[in-house]
Design a protein around this motif. Structure first.
Motif, short mmCIF file in Angstrom:
data_model
loop_
_atom_site.label_atom_id
_atom_site.label_comp_id
_atom_site.label_asym_id
_atom_site.label_seq_id
_atom_site.Cartn_x
_atom_site.Cartn_y
_atom_site.Cartn_z
N ASN A 217 0.86 -1.17 0.00
CA ASN A 217 0.00 0.00 0.00
C ASN A 217 0.91 1.23 0.00
O ASN A 217 1.53 1.55 1.01
CB ASN A 217 -0.92 -0.01 1.22
N TRP A 218 0.97 1.92 -1.13
CA TRP A 218 1.94 3.00 -1.26
C TRP A 218 1.59 4.23 -0.43
O TRP A 218 2.45 5.05 -0.12
CB TRP A 218 2.15 3.39 -2.72
N SER A 219 0.34 4.39 -0.04
CA SER A 219 -0.04 5.56 0.76
C SER A 219 0.61 5.54 2.14
O SER A 219 0.69 6.57 2.80
CB SER A 219 -1.56 5.66 0.90
N GLU B 56 7.66 9.36 0.73
CA GLU B 56 8.22 9.81 -0.55
C GLU B 56 9.70 10.15 -0.41
O GLU B 56 10.47 10.01 -1.34
CB GLU B 56 7.44 11.03 -1.04
N SER C 228 8.57 6.67 -5.84
CA SER C 228 7.50 7.66 -5.76
C SER C 228 7.37 8.45 -7.06
O SER C 228 6.26 8.72 -7.52
CB SER C 228 7.75 8.61 -4.59
N LEU D 157 5.68 6.24 -9.69
CA LEU D 157 4.25 6.08 -9.44
C LEU D 157 3.48 7.37 -9.70
O LEU D 157 2.34 7.34 -10.18
CB LEU D 157 4.01 5.60 -8.01
N THR D 158 4.09 8.51 -9.42
CA THR D 158 3.45 9.80 -9.69
C THR D 158 3.31 10.02 -11.19
O THR D 158 2.31 10.57 -11.66
CB THR D 158 4.26 10.94 -9.06
N VAL E 168 2.76 -2.94 -6.25
CA VAL E 168 2.40 -1.81 -5.40
C VAL E 168 0.98 -1.37 -5.74
O VAL E 168 0.60 -1.34 -6.92
CB VAL E 168 3.38 -0.63 -5.62
N ARG E 169 0.19 -1.04 -4.72
CA ARG E 169 -1.14 -0.48 -4.93
C ARG E 169 -1.06 1.02 -4.67
O ARG E 169 -0.70 1.46 -3.59
CB ARG E 169 -2.16 -1.13 -4.00
N HIS E 170 -1.38 1.81 -5.70
CA HIS E 170 -1.33 3.27 -5.60
C HIS E 170 -2.58 3.84 -6.23
O HIS E 170 -2.85 3.61 -7.42
CB HIS E 170 -0.07 3.78 -6.30
N ASN E 171 -3.36 4.59 -5.45
CA ASN E 171 -4.61 5.20 -5.93
C ASN E 171 -5.55 4.19 -6.56
O ASN E 171 -6.15 4.44 -7.61
CB ASN E 171 -4.32 6.34 -6.92
#
Length: 137
Positions: free
Chosen positions: A55-57, A61, A68, A71-72, A122-125
């Motif tokens: 969970n990347w949250s 960063e 980061s 992923l951004t 990775v899970r991001h958004n």
């Protein structure tokens, strides 16, 4: 000032300047092959066997700047990549600087259930990404 004291002070100053230069110089070297951290949307292609995606949250960063940035830059339909990292000759640079390889190894060790092939999932958004270090994008 006595010559011995003056020479000792000059020696200490020279050592301090050399150590400061040694710490700053590797970051400025742009020799060798560029490597990128690439975040590719999985679309079910990479599955995590008996594990979960990261969970990347919950990640910093500042600790993982290359991951980061990738992923951004990524979107659910297109891969993203970080700024290039030049490995440098003889592994000299890697001993003094932070690299995408350090990030990949840290994530692999902390989240061994998220390891898939040569990277991590990775899970991001709400989107799952396969994050790996690549030489060619």
């Amino acid at each position: 000032m006595r010559p011995v004291t003056r020479n000792t002070l000059l020696g200490i100053i020279a050592v301090v300047v050399l150590l400061l230069a040694l710490g700053a110089l590797p970051g400025l070297l742009k020799s060798g092959d560029p490597y990128y951290t690439v975040a590719t949307p999985t679309d079910g292609e990479y599955s995590v066997d008996n594990g979960t995606a990261i969970n990347w949250s919950s990640q910093s960063e500042r600790r993982f700047p290359y991951t980061s940035a990738a992923l951004t830059d990524a979107s659910p339909s297109a891969p993203g990549q970080s700024e290039p990292y030049w490995r440098g000759p003889l592994g000299f640079k890697g001993a003094f600087t932070h690299s995408p390889f350090d990030e990949r190894d840290a994530l692999s060790q902390q989240y061994d259930g998220a390891v898939a092939d040569d990277g991590v999932v990775v899970r991001h958004n709400g989107t799952f990404y396969h994050v790996a270090v690549r030489q060619d994008v």
